[in-house]
Design a protein around this motif. Structure first.
Motif, short mmCIF file in Angstrom:
data_model
loop_
_atom_site.label_atom_id
_atom_site.label_comp_id
_atom_site.label_asym_id
_atom_site.label_seq_id
_atom_site.Cartn_x
_atom_site.Cartn_y
_atom_site.Cartn_z
N ASN A 102 0.84 -1.20 0.00
CA ASN A 102 0.00 0.00 0.00
C ASN A 102 0.88 1.25 0.00
OD1 ASN A 102 0.91 0.21 2.74
ND2 ASN A 102 -0.74 -1.19 3.34
N SER A 103 0.21 2.41 0.08
CA SER A 103 0.93 3.68 0.04
C SER A 103 1.82 3.89 1.26
CB SER A 103 -0.06 4.83 -0.09
OG SER A 103 -1.01 4.80 0.96
N SER A 104 1.43 3.31 2.39
CA SER A 104 2.27 3.41 3.59
C SER A 104 3.62 2.73 3.37
CB SER A 104 1.54 2.80 4.79
OG SER A 104 2.35 2.87 5.95
N ASP A 105 3.59 1.56 2.74
CA ASP A 105 4.84 0.87 2.43
C ASP A 105 5.70 1.68 1.45
OD1 ASP A 105 4.18 -1.27 4.05
OD2 ASP A 105 3.47 -2.54 2.40
N ILE A 106 5.04 2.30 0.47
CA ILE A 106 5.77 3.12 -0.50
C ILE A 106 6.52 4.24 0.20
CG2 ILE A 106 5.45 4.85 -2.32
CD1 ILE A 106 5.24 2.24 -3.61
N THR A 107 5.84 4.94 1.11
CA THR A 107 6.48 6.06 1.80
C THR A 107 7.53 5.59 2.79
OG1 THR A 107 4.63 6.14 3.36
CG2 THR A 107 4.55 7.63 1.49
N ASP A 108 7.31 4.44 3.42
CA ASP A 108 8.34 3.88 4.31
C ASP A 108 9.62 3.59 3.52
OD1 ASP A 108 6.65 4.02 6.45
OD2 ASP A 108 6.18 1.88 6.51
N TRP A 109 9.44 2.98 2.34
CA TRP A 109 10.61 2.69 1.50
C TRP A 109 11.36 3.96 1.12
CZ3 TRP A 109 10.38 4.48 -3.65
CH2 TRP A 109 11.57 4.26 -4.35
N LEU A 110 10.63 4.97 0.62
CA LEU A 110 11.29 6.19 0.17
C LEU A 110 11.92 6.94 1.34
CD1 LEU A 110 11.98 7.92 -2.25
CD2 LEU A 110 9.77 9.07 -2.03
N SER A 111 11.29 6.91 2.49
CA SER A 111 11.87 7.54 3.67
C SER A 111 13.19 6.87 4.05
CB SER A 111 10.90 7.46 4.85
OG SER A 111 9.73 8.21 4.60
N GLU A 112 13.25 5.56 3.93
CA GLU A 112 14.49 4.86 4.22
C GLU A 112 15.59 5.22 3.22
OE1 GLU A 112 14.19 0.64 4.93
OE2 GLU A 112 12.16 0.86 5.71
N VAL A 113 15.21 5.37 1.96
CA VAL A 113 16.18 5.80 0.94
C VAL A 113 16.74 7.18 1.31
CG1 VAL A 113 16.52 6.45 -1.47
CG2 VAL A 113 15.15 4.44 -0.90
N PHE A 114 15.86 8.11 1.66
CA PHE A 114 16.30 9.44 2.07
C PHE A 114 17.30 9.35 3.22
CE2 PHE A 114 13.06 12.84 0.58
CZ PHE A 114 13.03 12.29 -0.68
N ALA A 115 16.98 8.54 4.21
CA ALA A 115 17.85 8.42 5.38
C ALA A 115 19.22 7.87 5.00
CB ALA A 115 17.19 7.54 6.44
N GLU A 116 19.24 6.89 4.12
CA GLU A 116 20.50 6.24 3.75
C GLU A 116 21.41 7.16 2.93
OE1 GLU A 116 21.85 3.40 4.62
OE2 GLU A 116 20.15 2.79 5.87
N VAL A 117 20.82 8.05 2.13
CA VAL A 117 21.65 8.96 1.32
C VAL A 117 21.82 10.33 1.98
CG1 VAL A 117 21.09 7.81 -0.84
CG2 VAL A 117 19.67 9.72 -0.08
N GLY A 118 21.30 10.48 3.19
CA GLY A 118 21.51 11.71 3.94
C GLY A 118 20.66 12.88 3.49
N VAL A 119 19.48 12.61 2.96
CA VAL A 119 18.57 13.67 2.51
C VAL A 119 17.50 13.90 3.57
CG1 VAL A 119 16.82 14.29 0.82
CG2 VAL A 119 18.95 13.25 0.06
N THR A 120 17.43 15.10 4.10
CA THR A 120 16.37 15.43 5.06
C THR A 120 15.17 16.06 4.38
OG1 THR A 120 17.44 17.56 5.49
CG2 THR A 120 18.01 15.72 6.95
N GLN A 121 15.41 16.73 3.24
CA GLN A 121 14.33 17.36 2.50
C GLN A 121 14.73 17.40 1.03
OE1 GLN A 121 13.46 21.64 2.99
NE2 GLN A 121 11.37 21.05 3.56
N ALA A 122 13.73 17.32 0.14
CA ALA A 122 14.03 17.28 -1.29
C ALA A 122 12.95 17.98 -2.10
CB ALA A 122 14.17 15.83 -1.76
N HIS A 123 13.36 18.43 -3.28
CA HIS A 123 12.41 18.84 -4.32
C HIS A 123 12.11 17.59 -5.15
CE1 HIS A 123 13.11 23.11 -3.48
NE2 HIS A 123 14.41 22.86 -3.48
N LEU A 124 10.87 17.16 -5.17
CA LEU A 124 10.50 15.94 -5.87
C LEU A 124 9.95 16.25 -7.26
CD1 LEU A 124 8.66 13.90 -3.07
CD2 LEU A 124 11.08 13.87 -3.68
N ILE A 125 10.40 15.49 -8.24
CA ILE A 125 9.81 15.49 -9.57
C ILE A 125 9.39 14.06 -9.86
CG2 ILE A 125 10.11 15.97 -12.02
CD1 ILE A 125 12.27 17.97 -11.31
N GLY A 126 8.11 13.85 -10.04
CA GLY A 126 7.62 12.50 -10.26
C GLY A 126 6.63 12.45 -11.40
#
Length: 292
Positions: A102-126
């Motif tokens: 579900n969407s919760s899993d999607i955001t959990d995954w992307l949040s983990e990616v942010f944490a691993e690459v050291g991104v606290t905030q981003a401009h998203l293009i999707g």
């Protein structure tokens, strides 16, 4: 939901070989790659441009990967860092280990990616599915999203038979000889079929089985509650939904800026890269300085 995977080792090796060659050929020199761990599987992130400041994070549509941004990266990354993510569950450099339900899993995954690459905030293009992913992150973790540029995004209505037929016909056309494929691009209104670099992966992708959730339509309350500065670019002839109706709904329920791009469809990210870059950088500048 299950786990997206290739049909076998040969299919995966064939795809990755073609994919890596295409990236080397199409992306501007100087990019680097990182494979970061997440609970849903290792995720590949392509990085380009100078570090520092708020980066731009690129999220492709369903069935896509970082190659689709090859006409964007040089311009977007001239003055800032660009991170192009290969989502788990899509054919690319990532590998899915856990089902995304579900969407919760999607955001959990992307949040983990942010944490691993050291991104606290981003401009998203999707684009398309990636646009829906960006919206989900903004709804659940607004502090992590500085701005969103959404390109004919999913999540504004039910995925209907017209869109599915367009996808299927485009996939079949992608397997035909180049002259036939280019002719089909015109009557299908699908500029992706004209991009020989993207279509070079078409046959290799046939060995991939995608198992990710279909984006549900955002509710009125969700749209009212999303305060992230956002620009929504819609194809006037989008095969995904009626662009005019979506625009009216967004303008009534949200503070999003909405623009309908004339005489284009769901292929907007491929058919109008210069326009998208101009609009996205305009939003980033406005967010950063308060002046366009």
């Amino acid at each position: 939901m299950g786990i997206s995977t290739f049909t076998g080792d040969h299919a995966r090796d064939k795809f990755l070989s073609a994919y890596e060659q295409a990236m080397e050929r199409c992306w501007p020199a100087g990019w680097t790659v990182a494979d970061v761990p997440t609970t849903f599987g290792p995720t590949r992130v392509h990085q380009y441009g100078p570090a520092g400041g708020i980066p731009v994070v690129l999220l492709p549509g369903a069935g896509g990967n970082s190659l689709m941004w090859h006409r964007y990266v040089a311009d977007l990354g001239r003055d800032r860092q660009v991170l192009a993510v290969d989502p788990v569950g899509e054919p690319g450099g990532s590998h899915q280990d856990r089902s995304i339900e579900n969407s919760s899993d999607i955001t959990d995954w992307l949040s983990e990616v942010f944490a691993e690459v050291g991104v606290t905030q981003a401009h998203l293009i999707g684009c398309s599915y990636g646009g829906w992913t960006a919206l989900q992150l903004a709804l659940r973790h607004p502090e992590r999203v500085a701005t969103m540029t959404l390109l004919d995004p999913a999540g504004f209505g039910k995925v209907g038979s017209r869109f599915l037929a367009w996808v299927i016909l485009g996939g079949l056309a992608g397997l035909t000889p180049r002259p036939v494929r280019h002719r089909a691009a015109r009557w299908l209104r699908n500029a992706t079929l004209l991009d020989d670099d993207l279509m070079g992966l078409a046959r290799a992708t046939m060995g991939f089985r995608r198992r990710l959730p279909v984006p549900p339509a955002l509710t009125d309350d969700e749209l009212r509650g999303c305060s992230t500065p956002a620009l929504v670019l819609l194809g006037e002839r989008s095969q995904l939904y009626d662009a005019a109706s979506v625009a009216r709904r967004l303008q009534a329920l949200s503070d999003f800026s909405v623009e309908i791009v004339p005489d284009t469809g769901h292929d907007l990210p491929v058919s109008h890269p210069s326009l998208v870059v101009e609009r996205a950088l305009g939003l980033v500048t406005l967010s950063s300085t308060g002046t366009p």
